[in-house]
Design a protein around this motif. Structure first.
Motif, PDB file in Angstrom:
ATOM      1  N   ASP A 157      13.022   1.185 -20.926  1.00  0.00           N
ATOM      2  CA  ASP A 157      14.127   1.829 -21.130  1.00  0.00           C
ATOM      3  C   ASP A 157      15.251   2.983 -20.155  1.00  0.00           C
ATOM      4  O   ASP A 157      15.867   2.798 -19.720  1.00  0.00           O
ATOM      5  N   TYR A 158      14.235   2.689 -19.594  1.00  0.00           N
ATOM      6  CA  TYR A 158      14.632   2.410 -17.386  1.00  0.00           C
ATOM      7  C   TYR A 158      15.050   1.534 -16.996  1.00  0.00           C
ATOM      8  O   TYR A 158      15.550   1.571 -16.125  1.00  0.00           O
ATOM      9  N   SER A 159      15.808   0.448 -17.822  1.00  0.00           N
ATOM     10  CA  SER A 159      15.415  -0.812 -16.703  1.00  0.00           C
ATOM     11  C   SER A 159      16.630  -2.208 -17.692  1.00  0.00           C
ATOM     12  O   SER A 159      16.837  -3.008 -17.037  1.00  0.00           O
ATOM     13  N   ILE A 160      16.544  -1.240 -19.097  1.00  0.00           N
ATOM     14  CA  ILE A 160      17.091  -2.295 -19.659  1.00  0.00           C
ATOM     15  C   ILE A 160      19.067  -2.567 -19.739  1.00  0.00           C
ATOM     16  O   ILE A 160      18.788  -0.954 -18.562  1.00  0.00           O
ATOM     17  N   ARG A 161      19.751  -3.074 -20.063  1.00  0.00           N
ATOM     18  CA  ARG A 161      20.631  -3.000 -20.381  1.00  0.00           C
ATOM     19  C   ARG A 161      21.407  -1.953 -21.018  1.00  0.00           C
ATOM     20  O   ARG A 161      22.413  -1.748 -21.017  1.00  0.00           O
ATOM     21  N   THR A 162      21.568  -3.279 -22.309  1.00  0.00           N
ATOM     22  CA  THR A 162      21.544  -2.746 -23.613  1.00  0.00           C
ATOM     23  C   THR A 162      20.435  -2.547 -24.325  1.00  0.00           C
ATOM     24  O   THR A 162      19.427  -3.723 -24.230  1.00  0.00           O
ATOM     25  N   SER A 163      20.432  -2.081 -25.753  1.00  0.00           N
ATOM     26  CA  SER A 163      19.425  -2.819 -26.489  1.00  0.00           C
ATOM     27  C   SER A 163      20.524  -2.007 -27.874  1.00  0.00           C
ATOM     28  O   SER A 163      21.384  -1.037 -28.341  1.00  0.00           O
ATOM     29  N   ARG A 164      19.703  -2.224 -29.051  1.00  0.00           N
ATOM     30  CA  ARG A 164      20.052  -2.026 -30.897  1.00  0.00           C
ATOM     31  C   ARG A 164      19.036  -1.819 -31.042  1.00  0.00           C
ATOM     32  O   ARG A 164      17.808  -1.984 -31.422  1.00  0.00           O
ATOM     33  N   MET A 165      19.709  -0.523 -31.922  1.00  0.00           N
ATOM     34  CA  MET A 165      18.705   0.333 -32.971  1.00  0.00           C
ATOM     35  C   MET A 165      19.829   0.288 -34.382  1.00  0.00           C
ATOM     36  O   MET A 165      20.610   0.796 -34.642  1.00  0.00           O
ATOM     37  N   LYS A 166      18.857   1.094 -35.704  1.00  0.00           N
ATOM     38  CA  LYS A 166      19.116   1.183 -37.006  1.00  0.00           C
ATOM     39  C   LYS A 166      18.579   2.344 -37.508  1.00  0.00           C
ATOM     40  O   LYS A 166      17.361   1.108 -37.703  1.00  0.00           O
ATOM     41  N   LEU A 167      18.930   3.088 -38.020  1.00  0.00           N
ATOM     42  CA  LEU A 167      18.684   3.842 -39.112  1.00  0.00           C
ATOM     43  C   LEU A 167      19.591   4.340 -40.127  1.00  0.00           C
ATOM     44  O   LEU A 167      20.397   4.522 -40.499  1.00  0.00           O
ATOM     45  N   LEU A 168      18.438   3.492 -40.948  1.00  0.00           N
ATOM     46  CA  LEU A 168      19.088   2.859 -41.976  1.00  0.00           C
ATOM     47  C   LEU A 168      20.205   2.549 -42.698  1.00  0.00           C
ATOM     48  O   LEU A 168      20.935   1.324 -42.414  1.00  0.00           O
ATOM     49  N   ASN A 169      21.167   3.463 -42.456  1.00  0.00           N
ATOM     50  CA  ASN A 169      23.113   3.144 -42.968  1.00  0.00           C
ATOM     51  C   ASN A 169      23.758   2.958 -41.361  1.00  0.00           C
ATOM     52  O   ASN A 169      25.188   3.274 -41.359  1.00  0.00           O
ATOM     53  N   GLN A 170      23.215   3.573 -40.016  1.00  0.00           N
ATOM     54  CA  GLN A 170      23.432   4.313 -39.350  1.00  0.00           C
ATOM     55  C   GLN A 170      23.403   2.767 -37.782  1.00  0.00           C
ATOM     56  O   GLN A 170      22.376   3.036 -37.928  1.00  0.00           O
ATOM     57  N   ASP A 171      24.219   2.149 -37.407  1.00  0.00           N
ATOM     58  CA  ASP A 171      24.035   1.556 -36.268  1.00  0.00           C
ATOM     59  C   ASP A 171      23.773   2.239 -34.562  1.00  0.00           C
ATOM     60  O   ASP A 171      24.886   3.388 -35.104  1.00  0.00           O
ATOM     61  N   ILE A 194      29.036  -5.653 -27.484  1.00  0.00           N
ATOM     62  CA  ILE A 194      28.468  -5.160 -26.158  1.00  0.00           C
ATOM     63  C   ILE A 194      27.791  -5.600 -25.573  1.00  0.00           C
ATOM     64  O   ILE A 194      26.661  -6.148 -26.050  1.00  0.00           O
ATOM     65  N   ARG A 195      27.927  -6.798 -24.721  1.00  0.00           N
ATOM     66  CA  ARG A 195      27.595  -7.956 -23.812  1.00  0.00           C
ATOM     67  C   ARG A 195      26.640  -8.813 -25.292  1.00  0.00           C
ATOM     68  O   ARG A 195      27.721  -8.842 -25.816  1.00  0.00           O
ATOM     69  N   ASN A 196      26.040  -9.147 -25.659  1.00  0.00           N
ATOM     70  CA  ASN A 196      25.416  -9.838 -26.618  1.00  0.00           C
ATOM     71  C   ASN A 196      25.413  -8.875 -28.325  1.00  0.00           C
ATOM     72  O   ASN A 196      24.483  -9.383 -29.375  1.00  0.00           O
ATOM     73  N   ARG A 197      25.395  -7.334 -27.862  1.00  0.00           N
ATOM     74  CA  ARG A 197      25.386  -6.952 -29.528  1.00  0.00           C
ATOM     75  C   ARG A 197      26.819  -6.922 -30.075  1.00  0.00           C
ATOM     76  O   ARG A 197      27.842  -6.282 -29.991  1.00  0.00           O
ATOM     77  N   GLY A 257      31.983   2.173 -37.363  1.00  0.00           N
ATOM     78  CA  GLY A 257      30.874   2.945 -36.980  1.00  0.00           C
ATOM     79  C   GLY A 257      29.545   3.174 -36.399  1.00  0.00           C
ATOM     80  O   GLY A 257      28.764   4.564 -36.638  1.00  0.00           O
ATOM     81  N   THR A 258      30.118   2.433 -35.924  1.00  0.00           N
ATOM     82  CA  THR A 258      28.486   2.139 -34.830  1.00  0.00           C
ATOM     83  C   THR A 258      28.728   3.462 -34.218  1.00  0.00           C
ATOM     84  O   THR A 258      29.844   3.457 -33.314  1.00  0.00           O
ATOM     85  N   VAL A 259      28.163   4.130 -33.717  1.00  0.00           N
ATOM     86  CA  VAL A 259      27.882   4.853 -32.605  1.00  0.00           C
ATOM     87  C   VAL A 259      26.877   4.291 -31.025  1.00  0.00           C
ATOM     88  O   VAL A 259      25.768   3.672 -31.280  1.00  0.00           O
ATOM     89  N   LEU A 260      28.066   4.552 -30.228  1.00  0.00           N
ATOM     90  CA  LEU A 260      27.468   4.070 -28.562  1.00  0.00           C
ATOM     91  C   LEU A 260      26.824   5.095 -28.100  1.00  0.00           C
ATOM     92  O   LEU A 260      27.513   6.359 -27.404  1.00  0.00           O
ATOM     93  N   LEU A 261      25.792   5.160 -27.092  1.00  0.00           N
ATOM     94  CA  LEU A 261      25.272   5.792 -26.766  1.00  0.00           C
ATOM     95  C   LEU A 261      24.981   5.510 -25.227  1.00  0.00           C
ATOM     96  O   LEU A 261      24.730   3.845 -24.768  1.00  0.00           O
TER      97      LEU A 261
END
Length: 493
Positions: free
Chosen positions: A63-77, A375-378, A383-387
Motif C-alpha cells: 500500500d506504500y507504493s500503489i496508486r489506487t485500490s478498491r475493497m468491499k465490506l458487505l454493503n460498503q464500497d 477514479i483512474r480505472n476504479r 455512497g462509495t467511501v473514498l479514502l
C-alpha cells in the motif's frame, strides 16, 4: 547574470546540496518509529478489526507504493486514492461530488462538533465557511503570534524551575501549551488555564470512547449501530456534554464583557451571528459554540501532537537539533521570537514541516461520493467511501526519497516544494484547513521559544510507539528530561 540572480542561484544550489548531503547521511541511521505493515495474506476483515484499535495497522507493505485500490465490506464500497492525480480529482476537481465526510467520521465527531465545519457539507458548509474565514485572515495573525510567544514564554519559565532529573511528559506539556494558546486566541483573556485544561481532558476522554471506526457503518449496515455498546455511547455523550458546558460558560462570560479585552475569534463569530440575523445565514448562538469547538480541537490537538513528534525527532537526530539551535542563536540570540522572525527561521520551519510529513496529525481523510464517478480505472458508485491517507502519501515509495527517514532539508526554501496533492498535513482543496498558516506559525514560534533554552532528551528506557485513533500521537505520552542551555548571542544588529 547580475549579482542578485547569482545570489539566488547560489542559495538554491546550497539548499539542494544540503538536501543531497542529508539524504546520504540518514542512510546510515535507523528510521524513526513507524507502523509495522500487516501481513499480505491477512484478509480485509482481519485488517478492519485491527483498524478499530489503530487506524494505521490496516496498511500492507504494497500500500506504500500503489496508486489506487478498491475493497468491499458487505454493503460498503471503498476506494483508496493514493496518488497526486487521484487526490486532486476527489479533493479539488470533483469536490461537489465528494464534499461529504464518511459516515464513520460523521458518526465519530457529530456528538462533539454537531454541525461544525469539520463535519458539515453542502450549503450549510459553504455558508459557515464564508462566515468563519474572516476570523483567520493574515491581518490578524501578528496579534495571534504575540499570544503564541507569550504562552510559550510562560512554559519556558515553568520549565526553568522544574528539577532537571525529573522527567516531564512532553505530549502533555505541548497539549497544555497549545490549549493555552488556542483558548486565548478564541476567547481572548476570558479563558483560564484551568478551563483550557478541562476542555483538553474532555477531548482526550471523548477520543478514548468515541467509535472512530464503528463496524456498522464500515459494513454499510447503519441499523446495526443500534446494537453497539450503550455504555461507550453514554460516555462519549457525557464527554461531549462536558466540553459543551465549558465552552458555553466561556462564551456567556465573553458576551457579558463584549467590547473589553483583546480581539478574539469569538468576537468574529459573534459579529457573523449578528450579521446573519438579517441575512438568514445559520450562524446562531449554538453555531458559534460548535465552530469554537472545531477551532479549539483543530488548533490544540493537532499542533500539540505535531510539536510532540518534533521533540521526539530532534532527540532522535541530535545533529538536526544542533542545526536548529544554531539557527535560533544566529537569528534570535536569546530573545523571544515574533511574527516577523518566522520568515528568518527556514530550518525551524523545515523541521516542523518534516515532522508533519512523517507523523501527519490527521493521518486519514475520507469522503463519501454523492454520485457515480471513475477514479483512474476504479468505478465509484454513489455512497462509495473514498479514502486519502496522508500517512501513506507522505511515505509513498514512488513519491519520496528515503520516505521513512527524518530529513528536514526536503523543505528548505530553495528546494522544489512537494506537490500539494502529495504533501497534505492540512488537507487540500476547498476544505483545506482554515488555520493552516496559524498552525505553521504556532509550531515554529513554540519550537523557537523553547529550543533556545532547552534540549529535551527522551528517557533511555522508553520505547516510543504510535497510537492512531482520530489523530496521531505517541502512545502513552513522551517522557523526557529537560537539559537547559544558554543561547549564543550571534544576532546581527
Amino acid at each position: 547574470m547580475d549579482s542578485s540572480n547569482a545570489e539566488v542561484t547560489a542559495k538554491q544550489s546550497d539548499d539542494n546540496q544540503r538536501l543531497a548531503d542529508a539524504l546520504k547521511r540518514v542512510q546510515c541511521l535507523e528510521p524513526p518509529v513507524k507502523v509495522k505493515p500487516v501481513a499480505e495474506n491477512k484478509g480485509i476483515m482481519h485488517r478492519m478489526r485491527r483498524a478499530q484499535h489503530d487506524l494505521l495497522s490496516v496498511w500492507r507493505e504494497k500500500d506504500y507504493s500503489i496508486r489506487t485500490s478498491r475493497m468491499k465490506l458487505l454493503n460498503q464500497d471503498y476506494v483508496l486514492c493514493n496518488s497526486p492525480d487521484t487526490v486532486r480529482r476527489v479533493f479539488l476537481e470533483q469536490h461537489d461530488n465528494y464534499d461529504r465526510k464518511s459516515p464513520q467520521m460523521r458518526r465519530a465527531l457529530t456528538p462533539l462538533l454537531d454541525d461544525g465545519l469539520f463535519v458539515s457539507d453542502g450549503d450549510l458548509w459553504r455558508q459557515r465557511r464564508r462566515q468563519c474565514a474572516p476570523s483567520l485572515t493574515n491581518a490578524l495573525l501578528p496579534g495571534f503570534c504575540t499570544i503564541m510567544t507569550a504562552s510559550a514564554d510562560e512554559t519556558a519559565k515553568r520549565w526553568a524551575e522544574h528539577p532537571q532529573d525529573a522527567p516531564i511528559d512532553m505530549l502533555t506539556e505541548m497539549a497544555h501549551l497549545t490549549a493555552r494558546i488556542i483558548g486565548r486566541t478564541i476567547f481572548g483573556d476570558d479563558t483560564t488555564d484551568e478551563e483550557a485544561e478541562q476542555v483538553v481532558a474532555g477531548f482526550t476522554e471523548y477520543q478514548h470512547h468515541s467509535e472512530h471506526l464503528d463496524m456498522a457503518n464500515m459494513l454499510g449496515l447503519p441499523f446495526l449501530s443500534l446494537l453497539g455498546n450503550p455504555l461507550r455511547r453514554a460516555r462519549t455523550r457525557y464527554s461531549a456534554k462536558q466540553v459543551h458546558e465549558i465552552i458555553d460558560r466561556i462564551i456567556d462570560r465573553h458576551t457579558q464583557r463584549s467590547g473589553q479585552g483583546q480581539h478574539s475569534l469569538v468576537d468574529s463569530f459573534m459579529a457573523s451571528m449578528k450579521d446573519s440575523e438579517d441575512s438568514g445565514c445559520p450562524m446562531g448562538r449554538k453555531a458559534v459554540r460548535n465552530e469554537a469547538i472545531v477551532m479549539f480541537m483543530a488548533g490544540h490537538e493537532t499542533t500539540a501532537n505535531a510539536l510532540a513528534w518534533c521533540w521526539y525527532l530532534l532527540d532522535y537526530d541530535r545533529e538536526v537539533m544542533a542545526l536548529l539551535q544554531q539557527e535560533l542563536d544566529n537569528v534570535l540570540g536569546g530573545r523571544t521570537p515574533c511574527y516577523e522572525d518566522v520568515a528568518k527561521l527556514p530550518y525551524t520551519m523545515a523541521v516542523f514541516e518534516e515532522a508533519m510529513r512523517l507523523y501527519p496529525p490527521v493521518p486519514m481523510l475520507s469522503r463519501q461520493a454523492r454520485g457515480a464517478d471513475q477514479i483512474r480505472n476504479r468505478e465509484v458508485r454513489p455512497g462509495t467511501v473514498l479514502l486519502v491517507s496522508p500517512w501513506l502519501m507522505h511515505r509513498h515509495r514512488k513519491l519520496w526519497e528515503a520516505p521513512n527517514h527524518f530529513v528536514p532539508e526536503r523543505f528548505l526554501p530553495k528546494v522544489p516544494r512537494p506537490d500539494k496533492f502529495t504533501y497534505l498535513p492540512f488537507s487540500v482543496g476547498p476544505r483545506v484547513c482554515l488555520g493552516k498558516r496559524f498552525g505553521l506559525y504556532e509550531g515554529v514560534l513554540c519550537l523557537a521559544t523553547l529550543a533556545q533554552h532547552f534540549t529535551p532528551t527522551l528517557l533511555p528506557d522508553h520505547q516510543v510507539t504510535i497510537e492512531c485513533r482520530l489523530t496521531l500521537r505517541p502512545q502513552g505520552g513522551l517522557p523526557m528530561k529537560l537539559q537547559p542551555r544558554k543561547p549564543n548571542d550571534k544576532t546581527c544588529h
